[in-house]
Design an enzyme around this catalytic site. Sequence first.
Site, PDB file in Angstrom:
ATOM      1  N   HIS A  34       0.828  -1.215   0.000  1.00 27.27           N
ATOM      2  CA  HIS A  34       0.000   0.000   0.000  1.00 27.27           C
ATOM      3  C   HIS A  34       0.861   1.263   0.000  1.00 27.27           C
ATOM      4  CE1 HIS A  34      -3.914  -1.959   0.281  1.00 27.27           C
ATOM      5  NE2 HIS A  34      -3.284  -2.878   0.985  1.00 27.27           N
ATOM      6  N   THR A  35       2.052   1.133  -0.493  1.00 23.52           N
ATOM      7  CA  THR A  35       2.927   2.307  -0.619  1.00 23.52           C
ATOM      8  C   THR A  35       2.891   2.858  -2.042  1.00 23.52           C
ATOM      9  OG1 THR A  35       4.686   0.701  -0.938  1.00 23.52           O
ATOM     10  CG2 THR A  35       4.584   1.773   1.212  1.00 23.52           C
ATOM     11  N   SER A  67     -12.565 -17.282 -22.644  1.00 22.62           N
ATOM     12  CA  SER A  67     -11.834 -17.593 -21.424  1.00 22.62           C
ATOM     13  C   SER A  67     -11.937 -19.093 -21.177  1.00 22.62           C
ATOM     14  CB  SER A  67     -12.421 -16.817 -20.238  1.00 22.62           C
ATOM     15  OG  SER A  67     -12.021 -17.443 -19.033  1.00 22.62           O
ATOM     16  N   GLU A 158      -7.829  -0.570 -14.646  1.00 23.47           N
ATOM     17  CA  GLU A 158      -8.396  -0.813 -13.310  1.00 23.47           C
ATOM     18  C   GLU A 158      -9.197   0.404 -12.839  1.00 23.47           C
ATOM     19  OE1 GLU A 158      -8.140  -3.489 -11.249  1.00 23.47           O
ATOM     20  OE2 GLU A 158      -6.679  -4.689 -12.345  1.00 23.47           O
ATOM     21  N   ASP A 170       1.519  -3.703  -9.569  1.00 25.14           N
ATOM     22  CA  ASP A 170       1.228  -5.018 -10.143  1.00 25.14           C
ATOM     23  C   ASP A 170       1.514  -5.048 -11.641  1.00 25.14           C
ATOM     24  OD1 ASP A 170       0.307  -5.234  -7.597  1.00 25.14           O
ATOM     25  OD2 ASP A 170      -1.797  -5.396  -8.134  1.00 25.14           O
ATOM     26  N   TYR A 220     -10.596  -1.133  -0.428  1.00 23.11           N
ATOM     27  CA  TYR A 220      -9.298  -0.717  -0.995  1.00 23.11           C
ATOM     28  C   TYR A 220      -9.328   0.773  -1.353  1.00 23.11           C
ATOM     29  CZ  TYR A 220      -5.192  -0.523  -4.043  1.00 23.11           C
ATOM     30  OH  TYR A 220      -3.984  -0.178  -4.613  1.00 23.11           O
TER      31      TYR A 220
HETATM   32  C1  GLA Z   1      -3.119  -4.246  -4.934  1.00 19.76           C
HETATM   33  C2  GLA Z   1      -2.967  -3.069  -5.884  1.00 19.76           C
HETATM   34  C3  GLA Z   1      -1.537  -2.532  -5.874  1.00 19.76           C
HETATM   35  C4  GLA Z   1      -1.048  -2.266  -4.459  1.00 19.76           C
HETATM   36  C5  GLA Z   1      -1.322  -3.465  -3.557  1.00 19.76           C
HETATM   37  C6  GLA Z   1      -0.993  -3.180  -2.115  1.00 19.76           C
HETATM   38  O1  GLA Z   1      -2.360  -5.338  -5.394  1.00 19.76           O
HETATM   39  O2  GLA Z   1      -3.316  -3.434  -7.189  1.00 19.76           O
HETATM   40  O3  GLA Z   1      -1.460  -1.362  -6.663  1.00 19.76           O
HETATM   41  O4  GLA Z   1      -1.623  -1.095  -3.938  1.00 19.76           O
HETATM   42  O5  GLA Z   1      -2.673  -3.880  -3.640  1.00 19.76           O
HETATM   43  O6  GLA Z   1       0.359  -2.948  -1.955  1.00 19.76           O
END
Ligand code: GLA
Length: 383
Positions: A34-35, A67, A158, A170, A220
Site C-alpha cells: 500500500h505504498t 476464457s 483498473e 502489479d 481498498y
Molecule cells: C493491490 C494493488 C496494488 C497495491 C497493492 C498493495 O495489489 O493493485 O497497486 O496497492 O494492492 O500494496
Amino acid sequence: MNIEQLKKIFDERYGSLPEAVYSSPGRVNLIGEHTDYNGGFVLPGAIDKGITLAFKVNEISKIRLYSVDYDESTEFGLAEADKPAQGWAKYVFGVIRELAKRGKTVSGFDAAFYGDVPLGAGLSSSAALESAFAFALNDVFALNVDSFELAKIGQATEHNYVGVKCGIMDQFASIFGKKGNLIRLDCRSLEYKYVPFNPVGYKVVLIDSCVKHELVNNPYNRRRESCETAAAAIRKRHPEVEFLRDASMDMLKEVKNEINDEDYMRAEFVIGEVKRLLDACDALEKDDYATVGKKMYETHEGLSKLYEVSCEELDFLNDCAKKYGVTGSRIMGGGFGGCTINLVEESKYDNFIAKTTVDYKTKFNIAPKVYDVVISDGARKAE
Ligand code: GLA
C-alpha cells in the site's frame, strides 16, 4: 493446460490456428505494501504463473474472446459504448480503450486465454491479464508504446473500467519482471532497479488462506482516500509533501486533531512502511535475512492493526509462521484475503508446511494451498 492445448482450442473455436501466443505473469511483493499509490517504494517480482493468450487478427472489426478457465465467450465492438457485460472481459476492453485514448488503435481480433495464477489470491491475476493483452496488442499492431506506458494502461484499465484505484506495482511487475530479480521501484518517478534475489539457505513460499480477495467496490479505495486526506492535511503545513511518502511521523502527529482516527492509523502505517522497505533493502544488500524477516513481521502487524486489511485466517497463518520459526511472514498484496508470503530457512520448511496445513485445517476446515515462489520474467511473446 499448456500452449499446444490452447492452440487447439483456438483452432476449434475460430477455425484456424493463432498467429501468436503471449504470456504475462502475476507477482509477489517482498515488502512495501500500500505504498505504491502513496508515491513510495515497492519490491515486487514476477512469478512463474500468469495468463497465456493465443491471438489472431480477424476480418470482422470485432473482438471475440474466449476464457478457457470460465468456459465463457464474448464478442464486442471497439467503441466506448461497446463495454462487455462479463467481468473478465472488461479488463481486455479497458486495455483496448486506454490504448485508443492514447491514439493507438487496433482492429478486430480473436483471442483465447487461460491462467494458472490463482484468482483472488493477491497474486495480481488481473494485472497479468491486462499486461498480457497490452503487450500482445502493442506487438501485433506495432503500436510503439513503451513498457512504462503499457504498465500505466493496465493501471488505467483498473481505474476506469474496473473501479479499483490501484497503484502501479502489479502492472509494472508483470511487464518489467526479470528472472531471479526483485524490482525496487520508486512509484513516484518510476525509477527502478533490479535486485538479484537468491537467498541462499532460504525458501520463499506462499500460503493461500483460500479466503477470496475481492477489490472491486470494496475498502481498498477507501484506504487510498484516507491516505490522500492525511497527506492533504499535512500539505497545508508542509507544502513539499506531495504524497505520504514525503511525510514523517512528526508531521503526521501535528495534524492528529485535524483528521479522524481511522485516517490517522492508515497514514501511520504507510509512513512506517515506506521506512521499513528502505531498511529491508539495506538488509538485503548485506544478505541479512534476519532483519528482512523482522521487517516482514512488522509489516504484517501494521497491515493487521493499523491498515486493517488482514483477517482472522491470515493472522492465524502469520501466527503459525512465528510458532514454527519462520524468519519473516506477512499478508501480501491488497489484503482482505489471499496469501501470506514467508521467508523460511530450508531446514524449517517441511515442518512449517506440514504443521501449518494441519493447524489451519483443524481451525478453519479448509486445507490452505502452498505455492513455492519462482521469480520469473515479465510479459513476453511465447510463440
Ligand atoms: C493491490 C494493488 C496494488 C497495491 C497493492 C498493495 O495489489 O493493485 O497497486 O496497492 O494492492 O500494496
